[in-house]
Design an enzyme around this catalytic site. Structure first.
Site, PDB file in Angstrom:
ATOM      1  N   PHE A  34      38.579 -15.639 -81.575  1.00  0.00           N
ATOM      2  CA  PHE A  34      38.661 -15.758 -80.112  1.00  0.00           C
ATOM      3  C   PHE A  34      38.293 -17.153 -79.613  1.00  0.00           C
ATOM      4  O   PHE A  34      38.169 -17.355 -78.404  1.00  0.00           O
ATOM      5  CB  PHE A  34      37.739 -14.722 -79.453  1.00  0.00           C
ATOM      6  CG  PHE A  34      38.201 -13.303 -79.675  1.00  0.00           C
ATOM      7  CD1 PHE A  34      39.245 -12.773 -78.926  1.00  0.00           C
ATOM      8  CD2 PHE A  34      37.628 -12.508 -80.655  1.00  0.00           C
ATOM      9  CE1 PHE A  34      39.693 -11.468 -79.138  1.00  0.00           C
ATOM     10  CE2 PHE A  34      38.065 -11.209 -80.878  1.00  0.00           C
ATOM     11  CZ  PHE A  34      39.099 -10.678 -80.114  1.00  0.00           C
ATOM     12  N   LEU A  35      38.120 -18.122 -80.520  1.00  0.00           N
ATOM     13  CA  LEU A  35      37.740 -19.462 -80.049  1.00  0.00           C
ATOM     14  C   LEU A  35      38.846 -20.045 -79.182  1.00  0.00           C
ATOM     15  O   LEU A  35      40.025 -19.705 -79.340  1.00  0.00           O
ATOM     16  CB  LEU A  35      37.445 -20.398 -81.225  1.00  0.00           C
ATOM     17  CG  LEU A  35      38.575 -20.824 -82.168  1.00  0.00           C
ATOM     18  CD1 LEU A  35      39.460 -21.915 -81.603  1.00  0.00           C
ATOM     19  CD2 LEU A  35      37.995 -21.280 -83.485  1.00  0.00           C
ATOM     20  N   ALA A  36      38.447 -20.911 -78.254  1.00  0.00           N
ATOM     21  CA  ALA A  36      39.434 -21.669 -77.474  1.00  0.00           C
ATOM     22  C   ALA A  36      39.328 -23.122 -77.911  1.00  0.00           C
ATOM     23  O   ALA A  36      38.240 -23.609 -78.243  1.00  0.00           O
ATOM     24  CB  ALA A  36      39.151 -21.526 -75.978  1.00  0.00           C
ATOM     25  N   CYS A  64      48.823 -20.148 -78.287  1.00  0.00           N
ATOM     26  CA  CYS A  64      48.571 -18.701 -78.369  1.00  0.00           C
ATOM     27  C   CYS A  64      49.196 -17.856 -77.263  1.00  0.00           C
ATOM     28  O   CYS A  64      49.872 -16.870 -77.550  1.00  0.00           O
ATOM     29  CB  CYS A  64      47.065 -18.454 -78.383  1.00  0.00           C
ATOM     30  SG  CYS A  64      46.282 -19.094 -79.864  1.00  0.00           S
TER      31      CYS A  64
HETATM   32  P1  NAD Z   1      47.740 -24.228 -87.525  1.00  0.00           P
HETATM   33  O1  NAD Z   1      49.201 -24.443 -87.540  1.00  0.00           O
HETATM   34  O2  NAD Z   1      46.855 -25.290 -86.970  1.00  0.00           O
HETATM   35  O3  NAD Z   1      47.229 -23.978 -89.035  1.00  0.00           O
HETATM   36  C1  NAD Z   1      47.885 -23.128 -89.924  1.00  0.00           C
HETATM   37  C2  NAD Z   1      47.870 -23.798 -91.292  1.00  0.00           C
HETATM   38  O4  NAD Z   1      48.342 -22.870 -92.269  1.00  0.00           O
HETATM   39  C3  NAD Z   1      48.799 -25.018 -91.410  1.00  0.00           C
HETATM   40  O5  NAD Z   1      48.038 -26.168 -91.748  1.00  0.00           O
HETATM   41  C4  NAD Z   1      49.798 -24.643 -92.507  1.00  0.00           C
HETATM   42  O6  NAD Z   1      50.161 -25.732 -93.325  1.00  0.00           O
HETATM   43  C5  NAD Z   1      49.009 -23.610 -93.286  1.00  0.00           C
HETATM   44  N1  NAD Z   1      49.839 -22.708 -94.069  1.00  0.00           N
HETATM   45  C6  NAD Z   1      50.956 -22.036 -93.689  1.00  0.00           C
HETATM   46  N2  NAD Z   1      51.402 -21.278 -94.706  1.00  0.00           N
HETATM   47  C7  NAD Z   1      50.544 -21.463 -95.753  1.00  0.00           C
HETATM   48  C8  NAD Z   1      50.458 -20.933 -97.078  1.00  0.00           C
HETATM   49  N3  NAD Z   1      51.341 -20.027 -97.523  1.00  0.00           N
HETATM   50  N4  NAD Z   1      49.449 -21.369 -97.886  1.00  0.00           N
HETATM   51  C9  NAD Z   1      48.552 -22.281 -97.441  1.00  0.00           C
HETATM   52  N5  NAD Z   1      48.572 -22.805 -96.193  1.00  0.00           N
HETATM   53  C10 NAD Z   1      49.551 -22.393 -95.356  1.00  0.00           C
HETATM   54  O7  NAD Z   1      47.470 -22.845 -86.811  1.00  0.00           O
HETATM   55  P2  NAD Z   1      46.154 -22.388 -86.024  1.00  0.00           P
HETATM   56  O8  NAD Z   1      46.198 -22.897 -84.643  1.00  0.00           O
HETATM   57  O9  NAD Z   1      44.979 -22.642 -86.876  1.00  0.00           O
HETATM   58  O10 NAD Z   1      46.437 -20.824 -85.935  1.00  0.00           O
HETATM   59  C11 NAD Z   1      46.352 -19.997 -87.077  1.00  0.00           C
HETATM   60  C12 NAD Z   1      46.389 -18.557 -86.627  1.00  0.00           C
HETATM   61  O11 NAD Z   1      45.257 -18.294 -85.785  1.00  0.00           O
HETATM   62  C13 NAD Z   1      47.608 -18.178 -85.797  1.00  0.00           C
HETATM   63  O12 NAD Z   1      47.955 -16.854 -86.106  1.00  0.00           O
HETATM   64  C14 NAD Z   1      47.107 -18.264 -84.368  1.00  0.00           C
HETATM   65  O13 NAD Z   1      47.806 -17.413 -83.500  1.00  0.00           O
HETATM   66  C15 NAD Z   1      45.676 -17.797 -84.513  1.00  0.00           C
HETATM   67  N6  NAD Z   1      44.749 -18.307 -83.492  1.00  0.00           N
HETATM   68  C16 NAD Z   1      44.823 -19.599 -83.061  1.00  0.00           C
HETATM   69  C17 NAD Z   1      43.902 -20.066 -82.121  1.00  0.00           C
HETATM   70  C18 NAD Z   1      43.949 -21.480 -81.621  1.00  0.00           C
HETATM   71  O14 NAD Z   1      43.245 -21.785 -80.666  1.00  0.00           O
HETATM   72  N7  NAD Z   1      44.727 -22.364 -82.197  1.00  0.00           N
HETATM   73  C19 NAD Z   1      42.898 -19.216 -81.662  1.00  0.00           C
HETATM   74  C20 NAD Z   1      42.845 -17.917 -82.139  1.00  0.00           C
HETATM   75  C21 NAD Z   1      43.773 -17.467 -83.057  1.00  0.00           C
HETATM   76  C1  UDX Z   2      43.203 -19.134 -75.848  1.00  0.00           C
HETATM   77  C2  UDX Z   2      42.102 -18.078 -75.608  1.00  0.00           C
HETATM   78  O1  UDX Z   2      41.276 -18.485 -74.511  1.00  0.00           O
HETATM   79  C3  UDX Z   2      41.262 -17.904 -76.863  1.00  0.00           C
HETATM   80  O2  UDX Z   2      40.313 -16.862 -76.670  1.00  0.00           O
HETATM   81  C4  UDX Z   2      42.175 -17.560 -78.019  1.00  0.00           C
HETATM   82  O3  UDX Z   2      41.431 -17.437 -79.202  1.00  0.00           O
HETATM   83  C5  UDX Z   2      43.249 -18.616 -78.186  1.00  0.00           C
HETATM   84  O4  UDX Z   2      43.978 -18.776 -76.959  1.00  0.00           O
HETATM   85  P1  UDX Z   2      43.264 -21.781 -75.890  1.00  0.00           P
HETATM   86  O5  UDX Z   2      44.728 -21.584 -75.788  1.00  0.00           O
HETATM   87  O6  UDX Z   2      42.741 -22.665 -76.959  1.00  0.00           O
HETATM   88  O7  UDX Z   2      42.541 -20.363 -76.078  1.00  0.00           O
HETATM   89  O8  UDX Z   2      42.702 -22.367 -74.508  1.00  0.00           O
HETATM   90  P2  UDX Z   2      42.399 -21.704 -73.077  1.00  0.00           P
HETATM   91  O9  UDX Z   2      41.142 -22.272 -72.587  1.00  0.00           O
HETATM   92  O10 UDX Z   2      42.518 -20.249 -73.090  1.00  0.00           O
HETATM   93  O11 UDX Z   2      43.574 -22.319 -72.175  1.00  0.00           O
HETATM   94  C6  UDX Z   2      44.925 -21.915 -72.337  1.00  0.00           C
HETATM   95  C7  UDX Z   2      45.771 -22.529 -71.247  1.00  0.00           C
HETATM   96  O12 UDX Z   2      45.467 -21.945 -69.983  1.00  0.00           O
HETATM   97  C8  UDX Z   2      45.543 -24.039 -71.067  1.00  0.00           C
HETATM   98  O13 UDX Z   2      46.777 -24.668 -70.833  1.00  0.00           O
HETATM   99  C9  UDX Z   2      44.650 -24.120 -69.856  1.00  0.00           C
HETATM  100  O14 UDX Z   2      44.758 -25.329 -69.178  1.00  0.00           O
HETATM  101  C10 UDX Z   2      45.196 -22.958 -69.026  1.00  0.00           C
HETATM  102  N1  UDX Z   2      44.221 -22.432 -68.060  1.00  0.00           N
HETATM  103  C11 UDX Z   2      43.037 -21.911 -68.478  1.00  0.00           C
HETATM  104  C12 UDX Z   2      44.542 -22.449 -66.705  1.00  0.00           C
HETATM  105  O15 UDX Z   2      45.617 -22.903 -66.318  1.00  0.00           O
HETATM  106  N2  UDX Z   2      43.625 -21.947 -65.812  1.00  0.00           N
HETATM  107  C13 UDX Z   2      42.438 -21.414 -66.201  1.00  0.00           C
HETATM  108  O16 UDX Z   2      41.673 -20.970 -65.330  1.00  0.00           O
HETATM  109  C14 UDX Z   2      42.131 -21.408 -67.580  1.00  0.00           C
END
Ligand code: NAD
Ligand code: UDX
Length: 481
Positions: free
Chosen positions: A158-160, A272
């Protein structure tokens, strides 16, 4: 000794594992990825992602109990707990294209785990996946096993971004879902013990697998829905003279609603929200629930409307054309304190302005020229597929887009400014100096409500800020829809 391996060294895998390593010194944590440049960056002084506080955490543990490696198979084979945090982007082709989650990367990771494992493992879904994915993963793992037990858990993150370290240090909750059988419960306890090093037990929620998987999609849908609701109100505020900040404050003081996440904006972005809602829509459709699907679809539609409305406002205010005019774009990342541009509203706004033949000068303190030109040349949904994690030749013409490393440089001789990311430095620019260096009339369009429109109007700007009462100039221009 517990050994953890995380497949996927991205925005989630990297910070999450770094924090586990910091908080659990007796656990060895390996973060592995197929992308060699990413792993090299994790092992260097220039981490592949910008995240406040991350450098410190990585420096404290790297080489002690935190390792970044491309030797995926070795570390998976050695681990007791394998997190899978690979990307799960929207499908671009075939069944469910444009909506369903593409589980190719997840499936290949699962097959590899099955192939290389020689001992029992807990396999943790860290990626956001469609509800019921664990069932499919279990089939892949058990089909290939040679007497090895795999227990699947769902532990969505759930990190943002921009606050990842803060969120990981002090999470609202950690969610762990598992099968309601003894092996499932044992695995839940093992993972709970890892988080219990720093998270109070009453914040570690344990559920069944499907509730955990669905809760992640539901949480993102609810958060995004709140933003689309306030953005829809912002359009009505502009039409009526109400001020969206006052409306947000008024409704946010109701404890049943709460004050957070009510900032009107040019639209939500990030990797996301859109992806996960589209995924939810697809799941509802597949389950014969078109009314539910259409309800959530509307959250995306309002977001697209908000971005288009912003572009229309700029063009209509500037005499219905921006052709050949220099527009300074301040901010390109999808929010402040990150260099991430995935699904940033800046892409759609810039493309809209380029469609009207504007010349853009873009500045973002954390986004490179290469990334911006690549983003502007990319097709929708292509951004999160690994081929695009590698540098490719940009194709957006440098004639229409220049990327500069200073806000004043971007602004010089421009006809208008649009603020697309709420970086703190944009609040503190010397707006008199900015005004003096611009063509007149000087326009400013604030997509993040960071400037004081009254002060800017006193200087002489024609100033627009999302959901704020319009000045006489903007009121006289054709209505924006
Ligand atoms: P990302 O693209 O930054 O990282 C994913 C990594 O996985 C890439 O570096 C890619 O090279 C690697 N990868 C892909 N297939 C692979 C394999 N078979 N073996 C080894 N490495 C492999 O993605 P992310 O932002 O870290 O998101 C990962 C997941 O977490 C997604 O499902 C996303 O929806 C979820 N998520 C993301 C956030 C966010 O804030 N970014 C927050 C919560 C959940
Ligand atoms: C989101 C969820 O918050 C996080 O819990 C989940 O794990 C991943 O997706 P993230 O996308 O990293 O996180 O950032 P977030 O702070 O949620 O912002 C998402 C978008 O909404 C941004 O473009 C932000 O600018 C926008 N936003 C956020 C608004 O326009 N208004 C707000 O009040 C809050």
């Amino acid at each position: 000794m517990v050994k953890i391996c995380c497949i996927g060294a991205g925005y989630v895998g990297g910070p999450t594992m770094a924090v586990i390593a910091l908080k659990c010194p007796e656990i060895e944590v390996a973060v592995v990825d197929i992308a060699t440049p990413r792993i090299n960056a994790w092992n260097s002084d220039h981490l592949p992602i910008y995240e406040p506080g991350l450098d410190d955490v990585v420096k404290k543990c790297r080489g002690k109990n935190l390792f970044f490696s491309t030797d995926v198979e070795k570390h998976v084979a050695e681990a007791n707990i394998v997190f899978v945090s690979v990307n799960t982007p929207t499908k671009t082709q075939g069944l469910g294209a444009g909506k369903a989650a593409d589980l190719t990367y997840w499936e290949s990771a699962a097959r590899m785990i099955a192939d290389v494992s020689k001992s029992d493992k807990i396999v943790v879904e860290k990626s956001t996946v469609p509800v019921k994915t664990a069932e499919a993963i279990e089939r892949i793992l058990t089909h290939n096993r040679k007497g090895i037990n795999f227990t699947i858990l769902s532990n969505p993150e759930f990190l943002a971004e921009g606050t990842a370290i803060k969120d990981l240090f002090n999470p609202d909750r950690v969610l762990i879902g598992g099968r309601e059988i003894p092996e499932g419960q044992k695995a839940i306890h093992a993972l709970r013990d890892v988080y219990a090093h720093w998270v109070p037990l009453d914040r570690i929620l344990c559920t069944n697998l499907w509730s955990a998987e669905l809760s992640k999609l539901a949480a993102n849908a609810f958060l995004a829905q709140g933003i689309s609701s306030v953005n829809a109100m912002s359009a009505l505020c502009e039409a009526t003279g109400a001020d969206v900040s006052q409306v947000s404050h008024s409704i946010g003081t109701d404890s049943r609603i709460g004050p957070k996440f009510l900032n009107a904006s040019v639209g939500f972005g990030g990797s996301c929200f859109q992806k996960d809602i589209l995924n939810l829509v697809y799941i509802c459709e597949c389950n014969g629930l078109p009314e539910v699907a259409n309800y959530w679809k509307q959250v995306i539609k309002v977001n697209d409307y908000q971005k288009a409305r912003f572009v229309n406002r700029i063009v209509s205010s500037m005499f219905n054309t921006v052709s050949g005019k220099k527009i300074a774009v301040l901010g390109f990342a999808f929010k402040k304190d990150t260099g991430d541009t995935r699904e940033t509203p800046a892409i759609d706004v810039c493309k809209g302005l380029l469609g009207d033949k504007a010349k853009l000068s873009i500045y973002d303190p954390q986004v490179s020229e290469e990334q911006i030109l690549k983003d502007l040349a990319m097709k929708k949904f292509d951004w999160d597929h690994p081929a695009h994690l590698q540098p490719t030749s940009p194709t957006t013409s440098k004639k229409e887009v220049s990327v500069v490393w200073d806000a004043y440089e971007a602004i010089k001789d421009s006809h208008g400014i649009c603020i697309l990311t709420e970086w703190d430095e944009f609040k503190n620019l010397d707006y008199q100096k900015v005004f003096d260096n611009m063509q007149k009339p000087a326009f400013i369009f604030d997509g993040r409500n960071v400037v004081d429109v009254k002060k800017l109007r006193d200087i002489g700007f024609i100033a627009y800020s999302i959901g704020k009462p319009l000045d006489a100039w903007l009121k006289d221009m054709p209505a924006v829809a």
